[in-house]
Motif scaffolding. Structure first.
Motif, short mmCIF file in Angstrom:
data_model
loop_
_atom_site.label_atom_id
_atom_site.label_comp_id
_atom_site.label_asym_id
_atom_site.label_seq_id
_atom_site.Cartn_x
_atom_site.Cartn_y
_atom_site.Cartn_z
N UNK A 8 -25.25 1.52 2.27
CA UNK A 8 -25.26 2.79 1.57
C UNK A 8 -25.73 2.52 0.16
N UNK A 9 -26.89 3.08 -0.20
CA UNK A 9 -27.48 2.84 -1.51
C UNK A 9 -27.69 4.19 -2.21
N UNK A 10 -26.63 4.67 -2.83
CA UNK A 10 -26.71 5.89 -3.62
C UNK A 10 -25.72 5.74 -4.76
N UNK A 11 -25.57 6.76 -5.56
CA UNK A 11 -24.65 6.69 -6.70
C UNK A 11 -23.23 6.36 -6.26
N UNK A 12 -22.46 5.79 -7.17
CA UNK A 12 -21.09 5.39 -6.84
C UNK A 12 -20.26 6.57 -6.34
N UNK A 13 -20.40 7.72 -6.96
CA UNK A 13 -19.64 8.90 -6.55
C UNK A 13 -19.99 9.34 -5.14
N UNK A 14 -21.29 9.41 -4.85
CA UNK A 14 -21.74 9.81 -3.50
C UNK A 14 -21.32 8.77 -2.47
N UNK A 15 -21.46 7.49 -2.80
CA UNK A 15 -21.09 6.43 -1.85
C UNK A 15 -19.60 6.49 -1.55
N UNK A 16 -18.79 6.73 -2.56
CA UNK A 16 -17.34 6.83 -2.37
C UNK A 16 -17.00 8.03 -1.49
N UNK A 17 -17.66 9.15 -1.73
CA UNK A 17 -17.43 10.36 -0.93
C UNK A 17 -17.84 10.13 0.53
N UNK A 18 -18.99 9.49 0.75
CA UNK A 18 -19.44 9.22 2.12
C UNK A 18 -18.45 8.32 2.84
N UNK A 19 -17.99 7.28 2.17
CA UNK A 19 -17.03 6.35 2.80
C UNK A 19 -15.73 7.06 3.13
N UNK A 20 -15.29 7.97 2.28
CA UNK A 20 -14.06 8.73 2.54
C UNK A 20 -14.22 9.63 3.77
N UNK A 21 -15.45 10.05 4.05
CA UNK A 21 -15.71 10.92 5.21
C UNK A 21 -16.00 10.11 6.48
N UNK A 22 -15.99 8.78 6.37
CA UNK A 22 -16.19 7.95 7.55
C UNK A 22 -17.56 7.32 7.68
N UNK A 23 -18.44 7.58 6.71
CA UNK A 23 -19.77 6.98 6.72
C UNK A 23 -19.71 5.73 5.85
N UNK A 24 -19.47 4.59 6.49
CA UNK A 24 -19.34 3.32 5.77
C UNK A 24 -20.06 2.24 6.57
N UNK A 25 -20.29 1.09 5.95
CA UNK A 25 -21.00 0.00 6.60
C UNK A 25 -20.24 -0.40 7.87
N UNK A 26 -20.94 -0.43 8.99
CA UNK A 26 -20.34 -0.78 10.27
C UNK A 26 -19.94 0.43 11.12
#
Length: 67
Positions: A8-26
């Motif tokens: 995931x290569x985007x701003x820290x805020x967007x990356x954190x939001x994506x990971x919280x929604x289940x979009x994370x590495x793996x």
């Protein structure tokens, strides 16, 4: 089509939001539609991602063995 999130290569805020929604590495994601935005299924939840945000997500398609 199913794919595994590699990076995931985007701003820290967007990356954190994506990971919280289940979009994370793996994570496994399935593309449902890609007309006006990218509609994906992540662990039973559908997420609509704008083009700018979706471009920051690198995935690797999953291959299925044919028996």
């Amino acid at each position: 089509s199913e794919a595994t999130v590699v990076a995931i290569a985007c701003g820290d805020g967007d990356a954190c939001r994506l990971r919280a929604m289940g979009v994370y590495e793996g994570a496994t994601v399935s593309v449902i539609n890609k007309r006006h935005c990218l509609l994906v299924d992540v662990r039973g939840t559908r997420l609509a991602l704008g083009a700018d945000l979706a471009q920051g997500i690198t995935v690797q398609p999953q291959t299925r063995a044919v028996s």
